[in-house]
Design an enzyme around this catalytic site. Sequence first.
Site, PDB file in Angstrom:
ATOM      1  N   SER A   1       0.858  -1.185   0.000  1.00  0.00           N
ATOM      2  CA  SER A   1       0.000   0.000   0.000  1.00  0.00           C
ATOM      3  C   SER A   1       0.889   1.229   0.000  1.00  0.00           C
ATOM      4  O   SER A   1       2.006   1.206   0.527  1.00  0.00           O
ATOM      5  CB  SER A   1      -0.888   0.011   1.253  1.00  0.00           C
ATOM      6  OG  SER A   1      -1.501   1.273   1.444  1.00  0.00           O
TER       7      SER A   1
ATOM      8  N   TYR B   1      -1.143  -1.503  10.573  1.00  0.00           N
ATOM      9  CA  TYR B   1      -1.387  -1.776   9.153  1.00  0.00           C
ATOM     10  C   TYR B   1      -0.234  -1.254   8.299  1.00  0.00           C
ATOM     11  O   TYR B   1       0.325  -1.983   7.473  1.00  0.00           O
ATOM     12  CB  TYR B   1      -2.701  -1.126   8.718  1.00  0.00           C
ATOM     13  CG  TYR B   1      -2.988  -1.257   7.243  1.00  0.00           C
ATOM     14  CD1 TYR B   1      -3.583  -2.409   6.732  1.00  0.00           C
ATOM     15  CD2 TYR B   1      -2.667  -0.232   6.346  1.00  0.00           C
ATOM     16  CE1 TYR B   1      -3.841  -2.532   5.373  1.00  0.00           C
ATOM     17  CE2 TYR B   1      -2.930  -0.340   4.999  1.00  0.00           C
ATOM     18  CZ  TYR B   1      -3.516  -1.500   4.514  1.00  0.00           C
ATOM     19  OH  TYR B   1      -3.758  -1.626   3.177  1.00  0.00           O
TER      20      TYR B   1
END
Length: 277
Positions: free
Chosen positions: A142, A161
Amino acid sequence: MPAVRPSRPVALVTGASSGIGASYADRLAGDGYDLVLVARRRDRLEDVASRLRSHGAAAEIIAADLTDPVELAGVETRASQGDVEFLVNNAGFAGYRPFAELDPKTAEDLIRLHALAVTRLTRAALPGMVRRRRGAIVNVASLLSLSGSLPANPLPYRATYAGAKAFLVTFTQALSGELPGSGVQLQALLPGVVATEFHDTLNVDPSRMASMAMQPDDVVAASLAALEASELVCIPGLEDPALVEQLTAAQRAIMQAGNRPVLASRYTTASATGKSS
């Protein structure tokens, strides 16, 4: 009829029930692959598999929660059979929350899914690729993997995350350095906001998300084009790829400049005065 056929290459895609994973499945089936589809929701996998079969691809389904050690081991066994030529480690969830309020089990699941599962599935599939001298592994990270220095507002609370996604980038880069001339291609894919179900549970304004979100098919198209171009780090929305090289060059420079046997002068001064700053 067997789930996959010896005459066609096999791709294993995690998180294949929707979004980026389903787009990879569609595209790879069109490119001549049979698919092993992995996700938690069997009914959704059946829908994807039915669509692929209607277009001539074989599709094998494994309904599994990759945060569960037993279920991960089952997928790992399948990945280690030696026939997987394309592995897409795509399964993921956000778990956005201030770290001090994050449920410990959620934090552990984030790490299990984005780091441990990717590591084990890559380790399972890689030897077969090396033996064949052909294969590809895409680890879906990401853009948030690069966001550690940015504040949580307007970006989400994301310490675990983003940290797990940063692991994927470094893992992919370092592993690629172990495989020169092997015939195996590695890629860390760093999309930004994508128009998938990923954000549906996050209480985000859908209209705002729609205005900034890339389509999953475009993310996959960029990834496969980047593999053709041997781009190790693929950022689908980045117009100037030289920025990636500038980032890696800065990292190398810091490594080289910081690897010294003596303290930097600012720390020597702080030590002598008894002050920390």
